[in-house]
Design a protein around this motif. Sequence first.
Motif, short mmCIF file in Angstrom:
data_model
loop_
_atom_site.label_atom_id
_atom_site.label_comp_id
_atom_site.label_asym_id
_atom_site.label_seq_id
_atom_site.Cartn_x
_atom_site.Cartn_y
_atom_site.Cartn_z
N ALA A 181 0.85 -1.19 0.00
CA ALA A 181 0.00 0.00 0.00
C ALA A 181 0.88 1.23 0.00
CB ALA A 181 -0.89 0.01 1.24
N ASP A 182 0.33 2.34 -0.43
CA ASP A 182 1.05 3.62 -0.37
C ASP A 182 0.85 4.20 1.02
OD1 ASP A 182 2.06 6.15 -0.57
OD2 ASP A 182 0.99 6.67 -2.40
N ALA A 183 1.91 4.16 1.83
CA ALA A 183 1.81 4.63 3.22
C ALA A 183 1.59 6.13 3.29
CB ALA A 183 3.08 4.25 3.97
N PHE A 184 1.82 6.83 2.16
CA PHE A 184 1.81 8.30 2.19
C PHE A 184 0.70 8.89 1.32
CE2 PHE A 184 6.10 6.65 2.73
CZ PHE A 184 6.47 7.22 3.95
N HIS A 196 13.68 2.16 5.87
CA HIS A 196 15.07 2.01 5.41
C HIS A 196 15.17 2.43 3.94
CE1 HIS A 196 19.14 0.45 5.44
NE2 HIS A 196 18.87 -0.29 4.38
N ALA A 197 15.95 3.47 3.67
CA ALA A 197 16.13 3.98 2.30
C ALA A 197 14.79 4.42 1.70
CB ALA A 197 16.80 2.93 1.40
N VAL A 198 14.01 5.13 2.49
CA VAL A 198 12.67 5.55 2.09
C VAL A 198 12.52 7.07 2.05
CG1 VAL A 198 10.22 5.52 2.73
CG2 VAL A 198 11.59 3.44 2.98
N LEU A 205 12.68 9.44 -0.88
CA LEU A 205 11.76 9.22 -2.00
C LEU A 205 10.43 9.94 -1.82
CD1 LEU A 205 12.29 5.37 -2.44
CD2 LEU A 205 13.46 7.26 -3.62
N VAL A 206 10.19 10.47 -0.63
CA VAL A 206 8.88 11.10 -0.35
C VAL A 206 9.09 12.56 0.03
CG1 VAL A 206 7.94 8.89 0.44
CG2 VAL A 206 8.88 10.49 2.11
N PHE A 220 7.01 13.47 -5.68
CA PHE A 220 6.17 12.40 -5.16
C PHE A 220 4.83 13.01 -4.77
CE2 PHE A 220 4.76 9.70 -1.53
CZ PHE A 220 4.59 8.52 -2.23
C1 LIG Z 1 15.03 2.13 -2.07
S1 LIG Z 1 13.75 1.04 -1.63
C2 LIG Z 1 14.34 0.38 -0.10
C3 LIG Z 1 13.71 -0.95 0.15
C4 LIG Z 1 14.09 -1.67 1.47
N1 LIG Z 1 13.73 -0.85 2.62
C5 LIG Z 1 15.54 -2.02 1.41
O1 LIG Z 1 16.36 -1.34 1.99
O2 LIG Z 1 15.89 -2.97 0.73
C6 LIG Z 1 12.51 2.14 -1.15
C7 LIG Z 1 11.31 1.47 -0.49
O3 LIG Z 1 10.53 2.47 0.12
C8 LIG Z 1 9.22 1.99 0.29
N2 LIG Z 1 8.30 3.02 -0.16
C9 LIG Z 1 8.57 4.04 -1.02
N3 LIG Z 1 7.48 4.78 -1.21
C10 LIG Z 1 6.50 4.21 -0.47
C11 LIG Z 1 5.13 4.52 -0.27
N4 LIG Z 1 4.55 5.53 -0.87
N5 LIG Z 1 4.43 3.74 0.59
C12 LIG Z 1 5.01 2.68 1.19
N6 LIG Z 1 6.30 2.35 1.05
C13 LIG Z 1 7.03 3.10 0.21
C14 LIG Z 1 9.10 0.73 -0.55
O4 LIG Z 1 9.21 -0.39 0.32
C15 LIG Z 1 10.33 0.79 -1.41
O5 LIG Z 1 10.77 -0.49 -1.78
#
Ligand SMILES: C[S@@+](CC[C@H](N)C(=O)[O-])C[C@H]1O[C@@H](n2cnc3c(N)ncnc32)[C@H](O)[C@@H]1O
Length: 192
Positions: A6-9, A27-29, A32-33, A89
């Motif tokens: 799901a889209d958490a955001f 982690h590494a999220v 991106l937002v 985003f």
């Molecule tokens: C660069 S990947 C890192 C994945 C994982 N945490 C790792 O280190 O291997 C970014 C991750 O952020 C999470 N993510 C990004 N946007 C998201 C959103 N809108 N809602 C939920 N999760 C999101 C997803 O799990 C996505 O795979």
Amino acid sequence: MEFLAADAFAPGQSPFQRGVFDGIIAHAVMDLVNLEAGLSTLITYVRPGGWLYLTLNFDGLTQFLPPLTPDLDAQIIALYHQSMDERRFHGLPTGGSTTGRALFVLGPALGLDLMAVGASDWVVSPRHGKYQPDEADFLRSILYFVEDSLSRQALISPTTLADWLAIRKEQIAHCELVFIAHQLDFLFRVPG
Ligand SMILES: C[S@@+](CC[C@H](N)C(=O)[O-])C[C@H]1O[C@@H](n2cnc3c(N)ncnc32)[C@H](O)[C@@H]1O
């Protein structure tokens, strides 16, 4: 454990109840937002007194060694960072290339208590003339990200970029390429 895609955001369509989690690991999220909207949203999902562990937040430094043409290295890295900064985003700017340092300011501004912070840099270098298992593949993935990001922008000549990438790939094949990326990890406590 339950997996949920799901889209958490998603604005106005939260997949989670308020205060449902003791803590959240992202982690590494965060790069991106949208940082302010994203962090505010995560805070609502955590119970009072809970925690947020926000890890691997890129913080403005990429380095490839040995230097090739210093001006070209610098230009490619600047364009790579620019591509992160131009990412959108839900129509909003994302944390981009300076997410790490931005969290120092934004966390406390949103009422979070900073419990711990430290670097989680990627430092990949051959030792005794060899990479560890998977490091060469990891480096090739990084070069692919650079190639993909810069090809979208069209701000550098395709031949110049291809030549630079070819030499860097050759350096991987010969176990010569060193790569550094600076990242920061944060542990915040949500006020109880
Ligand atoms: C660069 S990947 C890192 C994945 C994982 N945490 C790792 O280190 O291997 C970014 C991750 O952020 C999470 N993510 C990004 N946007 C998201 C959103 N809108 N809602 C939920 N999760 C999101 C997803 O799990 C996505 O795979």
